[in-house]
Design a protein around this motif. Structure first.
Motif, PDB file in Angstrom:
ATOM      1  N   GLY A 135       1.099  -7.046  -4.354  1.00  0.00           N
ATOM      2  CA  GLY A 135      -0.206  -6.469  -4.050  1.00  0.00           C
ATOM      3  C   GLY A 135      -0.278  -5.725  -2.731  1.00  0.00           C
ATOM      4  N   ASP A 138      -3.218  -5.454   0.335  1.00  0.00           N
ATOM      5  CA  ASP A 138      -4.224  -6.380  -0.197  1.00  0.00           C
ATOM      6  C   ASP A 138      -3.678  -7.800  -0.259  1.00  0.00           C
ATOM      7  N   ALA A 139      -2.423  -7.957  -0.665  1.00  0.00           N
ATOM      8  CA  ALA A 139      -1.818  -9.284  -0.773  1.00  0.00           C
ATOM      9  C   ALA A 139      -1.635  -9.913   0.611  1.00  0.00           C
ATOM     10  N   SER A 203     -10.926  -3.637  -3.656  1.00  0.00           N
ATOM     11  CA  SER A 203     -10.033  -3.548  -2.510  1.00  0.00           C
ATOM     12  C   SER A 203     -10.696  -2.856  -1.320  1.00  0.00           C
ATOM     13  N   SER A 214      -4.420  -9.499  -6.341  1.00  0.00           N
ATOM     14  CA  SER A 214      -3.422  -9.841  -5.330  1.00  0.00           C
ATOM     15  C   SER A 214      -2.984 -11.286  -5.503  1.00  0.00           C
TER      16      SER A 214
END
Length: 368
Positions: A135, A138-139, A203, A214
């Motif tokens: 992701g 975002d991750a 996001s 994510s």
């Protein structure tokens, strides 16, 4: 009358629960153990072996605290009967009785939670590692949110936390972080958090504000002071030093004091940057490595037991355990127990008790 009946039912339930709890706690056995520890602590030369002395002293403190908590709960539960008789003729005492019953019920719930811990390391401290998954940015942002959630949950339970390492993301969030959580049954509780945590949201890093999924992984290992059967060969280790950055270092960007250790046979990587010297960081990293190897060994043992029973057991950290949905609706659902809540914000602020308790009960039943 209905209210009196309800009160009587609650008092009867408390009496039954206290009987079961007394059998589990074994206060007489705890008192005997305290006496043994006190004899050992009073022996000549006890403090000549500081490491052993510290462990004995810690066990004494822990046992004494548990016995005192049970004794106080038992006394308060017994007082409810007399308070209930007085409450029949005094409205003020009736209100006091309601508060007293609620207090005993809440503490009984906490005490009974200990009955759900059956693992060898459940009572001890834990190392919790959060890794950003698929992701991108975002991750990494999500991983930092998970780290905050897990640490706030520890705070809410009165645990002590120590951030050992945090590797910042390129734009936001973290790539990984590890903290130690100290307190009664810390490892047993945090075992419920092992696995992949999935986030669905709009996001904040997408100019088109599109929905993004994510992932962040949580690993949990027991803190074990003695190596036991774990043997670590120095030739199997790759040790790298680097300059600490981001959270964790008191003298960040001044010296190459941070340490990263790779255990080649297992592929496990640990790192520490919060200590004041390279040697201290290395010692902490080695303790982290030992804990993670013990956790892997325990997971493999559980898999063998499950195989012998004809069951399948996922021993990997890659299993998705929980989804956090922030768009188009809000919900957090645990896929192992189907426990879910709509207040996602509360969960992200560290309200994990419901998820953990439901998993502990489910896990205890499956082990039984």
């Amino acid at each position: 009358m209905a209210s009196d009946q309800s009160t009587n039912q609650r008092l009867a339930a408390i009496r039954e629960q206290m009987t079961l709890l007394a059998d589990f706690v074994d206060p007489a056995g705890m008192q005997e153990r305290l006496s043994t520890l006190e004899d050992e602590m009073g022996a000549t030369g006890f403090w000549d072996a500081p490491d052993h002395a510290a462990k004995v002293s810690a066990e004494h403190t822990r046992t004494q605290r548990r016995l005192e908590a049970f004794t106080k709960l038992q006394a308060d539960a017994e007082d409810l009967e007399g308070l209930a008789e007085l409450a029949e003729e005094d409205a003020e005492i009736a209100a006091e009785l309601e508060g007293a019953i609620a207090s005993v019920e809440a503490r009984l719930g906490e005490a009974e939670e200990a009955r759900l811990f059956t693992g060898d390391y459940d009572a001890g401290d834990a190392l919790v590692t959060v890794n950003a998954g698929a992701g991108g940015t975002d991750a990494q942002d999500w991983a930092e949110m998970v780290l905050r959630m897990e640490m706030r949950w520890a705070d809410s339970r009165g645990f002590k936390t120590e951030l050992l390492e945090a590797s910042p993301g390129e734009e936001a969030g973290i790539k990984s972080a590890t903290f130690r959580v100290s307190g009664d049954n810390a490892y047993g509780l945090y075992s419920a958090e092992k696995g992949v945590h999935r986030l669905v949201r709009l996001s904040p890093f997408d100019s088109a504000n599109r929905r993004q999924t994510s992932f962040a992984g949580v690993e949990v290992a027991p803190v074990v002071e003695e190596a036991g059967d774990i043997q670590i060969d120095d030739d199997d280790l790759q040790v790298d030093t680097y300059r600490a950055s981001g959270a964790g270092g008191q003298h960040v960007n001044k010296t190459d004091s941070a340490v990263r250790i790779t255990h080649r046979p297992s592929g496990i990587v640990v790192q520490c940057q919060n200590e004041r010297s390279q040697s201290a960081n290395r010692a902490t990293a080695m303790a982290m490595l030992r804990s993670k190897l013990i956790e892997r060994q325990e997971a493999e043992r559980q898999a063998e037991i499950a195989k012998a029973r004809g069951e399948t057991l996922d021993v990997n950290f890659g299993s998705q355990i929980r989804s956090y949905v922030l768009h188009p609706y809000t919900m957090v659902k645990d896929h192992r127990t189907d426990f879910e809540v709509g207040n996602a914000g509360g969960v992200l602020d560290g309200d994990l008790d419901g998820f953990v308790r439901s998993w502990l009960e489910s896990n205890a039943k499956s082990r039984a």
